[in-house]
Design a protein around this motif. Structure first.
Motif, short mmCIF file in Angstrom:
data_model
loop_
_atom_site.label_atom_id
_atom_site.label_comp_id
_atom_site.label_asym_id
_atom_site.label_seq_id
_atom_site.Cartn_x
_atom_site.Cartn_y
_atom_site.Cartn_z
N ALA A 1 0.84 -1.21 0.00
CA ALA A 1 0.00 0.00 0.00
C ALA A 1 0.87 1.26 0.00
N SER A 2 1.95 1.25 0.76
CA SER A 2 2.86 2.41 0.81
C SER A 2 3.51 2.65 -0.55
N ASP B 1 0.82 4.25 -2.79
CA ASP B 1 0.56 5.62 -2.35
C ASP B 1 1.71 6.54 -2.75
N SER B 2 2.93 6.09 -2.56
CA SER B 2 4.10 6.90 -2.94
C SER B 2 4.16 7.14 -4.44
N THR C 1 1.71 9.90 -5.22
CA THR C 1 2.22 11.19 -4.75
C THR C 1 3.30 11.71 -5.70
N THR D 1 -2.67 12.64 0.71
CA THR D 1 -3.64 11.59 0.47
C THR D 1 -4.91 11.86 1.27
N LEU E 1 -7.42 6.42 -0.01
CA LEU E 1 -6.57 5.41 -0.65
C LEU E 1 -7.33 4.09 -0.68
N GLY F 1 -6.50 6.71 -5.68
CA GLY F 1 -6.55 7.59 -4.54
C GLY F 1 -7.03 8.97 -4.92
N PHE G 1 -6.33 12.92 -3.80
CA PHE G 1 -5.30 13.74 -3.17
C PHE G 1 -5.77 15.19 -3.19
#
Length: 152
Positions: free
Chosen positions: A67-68, A71-72, A75, A87, A90, A136, A138
């Protein structure tokens, strides 16, 4: 915008706003050390070595690490578009286990941007197989609730 200019934008925003990030920060030696590259078609991409220290179940990458990574990627995709955002939502789908000891490719692309809110998609693949995907929402910090009153 050319991939070279997008890459410069990505690096400038990441270094200015995200230097200590556990996923992509160059000033965080304990982090994942992701290095995203701007793609000609408009997204970003990074390769991650799925080392044993990131395991959850035996021989499988921990789902929180997956998940990280996603997400990264999202971003950093926004950084490449000249946007710094946090975020707001997500959503991750795990399609198949991510194997330890093999590299994974993480990609993200911007789908929509309007009024300080962006929608981004990401995917993680190993050996060309889709292992996880995410989308996601943002929001740019100046559009967060109470942002104007905090600045006053």
């Amino acid at each position: 915008m050319s991939p070279v200019l997008r890459q410069r934008e990505l690096e400038n925003l990441r270094n200015a706003r995200h230097g200590r990030c556990v996923a992509c920060g160059s000033d965080n030696p304990q982090g994942l050390q992701l290095r995203f590259q701007a793609l000609a078609e408009g997204g970003v991409e990074a390769v991650f070595a799925c080392a044993e220290r990131f395991a959850g179940y035996a021989e499988r990458l921990h789902g929180g690490i997956t998940a990280s990574l996603l997400d990264s990627a999202m971003t950093n995709c926004l950084f490449a578009c000249g946007q710094a955002a946090v975020t707001a939502e997500l959503n991750v789908r795990y399609h198949a286990p991510v194997a330890i000891g093999q590299s994974a490719v993480i990609r993200a692309r911007l789908e929509q941007h309007s009024h300080g809110m962006s929608r981004v998609r990401a995917e993680l693949r190993q050996d060309g197989m889709l292992k996880a995907s995410a989308w996601g929402k943002f929001i740019q910090p100046e559009h967060l609730p109470g942002a104007r009153s905090r600045a006053a």
